[in-house]
Enzyme design. Structure first.
Site, PDB file in Angstrom:
ATOM      1  N   TYR A 158       0.830  -1.203   0.000  1.00  0.00           N
ATOM      2  CA  TYR A 158       0.000   0.000   0.000  1.00  0.00           C
ATOM      3  C   TYR A 158       0.867   1.256   0.000  1.00  0.00           C
ATOM      4  CZ  TYR A 158      -3.495   3.438   1.481  1.00  0.00           C
ATOM      5  OH  TYR A 158      -4.311   4.539   1.561  1.00  0.00           O
ATOM      6  N   LYS A 162       1.146   4.001  -3.003  1.00  0.00           N
ATOM      7  CA  LYS A 162       0.693   5.370  -2.756  1.00  0.00           C
ATOM      8  C   LYS A 162       1.840   6.374  -2.942  1.00  0.00           C
ATOM      9  CE  LYS A 162      -3.651   4.740  -2.030  1.00  0.00           C
ATOM     10  NZ  LYS A 162      -4.665   5.304  -2.943  1.00  0.00           N
TER      11      LYS A 162
END
Length: 253
Positions: A158, A162
């Site tokens: 993640y 990101k």
């Protein structure tokens, strides 16, 4: 400066959380909202909410990680809505595991949704705008974890994707500036959505979040949506390649 009357706004991951709040708010500011979500029932539910409030909306099932799905759905949605003016790349997933326990399959799944999906949707929108010689705006959902190696739990896939969203935003902003296509992002802190229900049920984790956040609370989905409204319209006409943190001061620590 903030009205979006007549604008066609496509929102991926629009079936819940930040995406749902964005759909409702964009409609309130006059836009025709196209709700795109892997969960077709969730997308249709948000479309109905917008309609009940007197707004205009369409809903489509979309897998952002599948190129054929993106091309087909965007083409169909543009025909139904009469065009595309603003793309909100909000679809994202998280598989929270220690790096030594994260399978390649799970790593690839997060990359395919959070980063490849954002590229595919942005490229498809830009091809349409450039082909027609019209301006456009892209708004990407990044995260405070775009800038941090920490967090409450190990979450390398993640956080890596990101971080990639931030430079994807900047790179496309520079590349497409001559075509009058603006590309910006929001970077939310922890937001009160079903995605973090497990954290909200744990007072110890909530205390950690409050201690990490100068404003001492979670963000509300509508607060992130409001930042997207700014980045979509004339109020931000001179803003591109920017990442707007909606983080209660987290990144200022």
């Amino acid at each position: 400066m903030f009205r979006l009357d007549g604008k066609r706004v496509f929102i991926t991951g629009g079936g819940g959380g930040i995406g749902r709040a964005a759909a409702l708010m964009f409609a309130a500011f006059g836009a025709h909202v196209v709700v795109l979500d892997l969960d077709s029932a969730a997308a249709e539910g948000v479309r109905c909410e917008v309609a009940e409030l007197g707004g205009a909306a369409s809903a489509f099932a979309l897998d952002v990680s599948d190129e054929a799905s993106v091309l087909s759905v965007f083409s169909q949605a543009e025909r139904e809505a009469g065009g595309l003016d603003v793309l909100v790349n909000n679809a994202g997933i998280s598989i929270c595991r220690p790096s030594t326990e994260l399978s390649l399959e799970d790593w690839n799944r997060v990359v395919s949704v959070n980063l490849t999906g954002m590229f595919l949707c942005s490229r498809t929108a830009a091809r349409s705008w450039i082909g027609r010689g019209v301006p456009g705006a892209v708004i990407n959902t990044a995260s405070i974890m775009s800038y941090s190696g920490g967090g409450l739990h190990p979450n390398i896939s993640y956080q890596s994707t990101k971080a990639g969203v931030v430079n994807l935003t900047r790179t496309l902003a520079v590349e497409w500036a001559d075509n009058d296509i603006r590309v910006n992002a929001v970077a939310p802190t922890w937001v009160r959505t079903p995605l973090i229900d497990h954290l909200m049920a744990d007072e110890g984790q909530m205390e950690k979040i409050r201690n990490l956040t100068p404003l001492k609370r979670l963000a509300e989905p509508e607060e992130v949506a409001a930042a997207m409204i700014f980045l979509a319209g004339r109020a931000s006409a001179m803003t591109t390649g920017h990442v707007l943190a909606v983080d209660g001061g987290y990144l200022a620590r």
